[in-house]
Scaffold this motif. Structure first.
Motif, PDB file in Angstrom:
ATOM      1  N   UNK A  69      36.390 -38.858  82.918  1.00  0.00           N
ATOM      2  CA  UNK A  69      36.156 -37.410  82.882  1.00  0.00           C
ATOM      3  C   UNK A  69      35.524 -36.975  81.560  1.00  0.00           C
ATOM      4  N   UNK A  70      35.781 -37.753  80.489  1.00  0.00           N
ATOM      5  CA  UNK A  70      35.161 -37.425  79.202  1.00  0.00           C
ATOM      6  C   UNK A  70      33.640 -37.529  79.290  1.00  0.00           C
ATOM      7  N   UNK A  71      33.136 -38.525  80.015  1.00  0.00           N
ATOM      8  CA  UNK A  71      31.695 -38.643  80.217  1.00  0.00           C
ATOM      9  C   UNK A  71      31.147 -37.392  80.912  1.00  0.00           C
ATOM     10  N   UNK A  72      31.867 -36.928  81.918  1.00  0.00           N
ATOM     11  CA  UNK A  72      31.411 -35.750  82.663  1.00  0.00           C
ATOM     12  C   UNK A  72      31.413 -34.515  81.772  1.00  0.00           C
ATOM     13  N   UNK A  73      32.469 -34.351  80.959  1.00  0.00           N
ATOM     14  CA  UNK A  73      32.551 -33.193  80.070  1.00  0.00           C
ATOM     15  C   UNK A  73      31.434 -33.226  79.031  1.00  0.00           C
ATOM     16  N   UNK A  74      31.162 -34.410  78.471  1.00  0.00           N
ATOM     17  CA  UNK A  74      30.057 -34.546  77.510  1.00  0.00           C
ATOM     18  C   UNK A  74      28.736 -34.198  78.191  1.00  0.00           C
ATOM     19  N   UNK A  75      28.570 -34.675  79.426  1.00  0.00           N
ATOM     20  CA  UNK A  75      27.349 -34.355  80.170  1.00  0.00           C
ATOM     21  C   UNK A  75      27.195 -32.861  80.386  1.00  0.00           C
TER      22      UNK A  75
END
Length: 368
Positions: A69-75
């Motif tokens: 989910x961190x990848x998605x939030x960064x995106x």
């Protein structure tokens, strides 16, 4: 139709390009998330398995989903910088991004505080302080409650909420809450008493006035016991803490005692020999505890001469105990057969008085 056409005209070509870039960034980071889970994360777990660093492996597994989910939030954070109708430095957006990261950190800590966590297996390897199995679920739930409470407090602070006033409000309502939750508090303190005194642990076979079975779990409110009929019984901790608890799993040895009745016609010398041979059998048996063994001619019963046997098995496991008991019984049968001594059982002999036509009943031992 005119309104819609004017709206499409208002969105310039550059804006369409920025929107496309924003959507593309989000899709790209979604792809990164899947690649991370499928390849990078798998490689890291395998690497830590080789190095036998179990703690790091569990940390990785605890943060697997939060990292995705961190990848998605960064995106999303990067995509918003290109989105034409939303500002990246908007205060609400910044608060939401920070709060999301706080939740992800708390999520990983929540997973790490599970009952299977290696952190509970040993608190300090240097000291060698082993954690009792019954404490693990109790402490795990306590830690998770603290993690959730701290997370909510930090998020409230992030949104400039006065947490001190909130805590003060809880303090004012504490008395009413305590009055309304007396039973819950009793069970909580009952659980604390059980953990402090440790009358049993997970997996122990216990017996109380209300339940008998194997302890499966303990939480803030109750203890879960599985009976031998495979039923689950939930016992409030306050009830269990006030009951006498027999922990059969803590037995160092298991008792066998019974009376062996032989016929009244058995001669004294044969009775003495049977008693002596049975005692020798027990003294030389590998599975019999040698500390306490009694084999004695005990009493004259109505139909038999009773030999008292009182001894203990080394094993406390129910199945093994029965095997030892059976072996002893068979060998006692062999001794009786070799000495030509018969086991007595209750019998009734009827004598007819021919003159008065009366029946007289006399109890005596059975004859072969």
């Amino acid at each position: 139709m005119n309104v819609n056409w004017r709206l499409w005209e208002y969105i310039s070509v550059d804006n369409w390009i920025d929107i496309g870039i924003s959507v593309g960034i989000i899709l790209l980071f979604l792809l990164f998330s899947k690649i991370f889970t499928k390849y990078i994360f798998f490689f890291l777990v395998k690497l830590f398995n080789k190095e036998k660093t179990e703690l790091f492996k569990q940390i990785l597994e605890a943060y697997e989903k939060p990292l995705r989910w961190l990848f998605i939030i960064i995106g999303i954070y990067i995509a918003v910088d290109y989105f034409p109708y939303f500002e990246q430095d908007h205060s609400l957006f910044e608060h939401l991004i920070k709060s999301s990261i706080i939740i992800l950190i708390a999520w990983g800590l929540y997973n790490l505080s599970s009952t299977s966590s290696i952190l509970f297996m040993k608190l300090n390897d240097g000291v060698g302080l082993e954690v009792d199995q019954i404490i693990i679920p109790f402490v795990s739930r306590g830690l998770r409650f603290v993690i959730i409470a701290i997370t909510i407090s930090v998020i409230l602070i992030e949104f400039d909420y006065d947490v001190t006033g909130f805590i003060a409000g809880l303090g004012l309502g504490g008395l009413a809450f305590a009055l309304a939750a007396q039973d819950a508090l009793k069970n909580l303190f009952g659980g604390v008493v059980i953990i402090a005194e440790k009358p049993f642990t997970l997996g122990d076979w216990i017996k109380t006035s209300s339940v008998e079975g194997t302890v499966e779990d303990i939480n803030f409110r109750s203890t879960i016991v599985r009976t031998f009929a495979q039923a689950l019984v939930t016992v409030p901790n306050s009830t269990l803490a006030n009951e006498a608890i027999t922990n059969w799993s803590k037995m160092g040895k298991r008792r066998i005692t019974f009376n062996l009745g032989v016929e009244y016609k058995t001669p004294k010398h044969k009775l003495e020999k049977v008693v002596k041979r049975i005692e020798e059998l027990l003294r030389n048996h590998d599975e019999i505890h040698q500390e306490t063994i009694f084999v004695n001619f005990d009493e004259y019963n109505n139909s038999s001469l009773d030999i008292l046997l009182y001894f203990f098995t080394k094993t406390t496991a129910w199945g093994e105990y029965l095997e030892v008991k059976q072996d002893i019984n068979f060998k006692i049968m062999e001794i009786l057969e070799e000495e030509n001594v018969s086991v007595a059982f209750p019998s009734r002999t009827i004598y007819m008085d021919q003159d008065h036509q009366e029946v007289v009943e006399v109890n005596e031992e059975t004859h072969d």
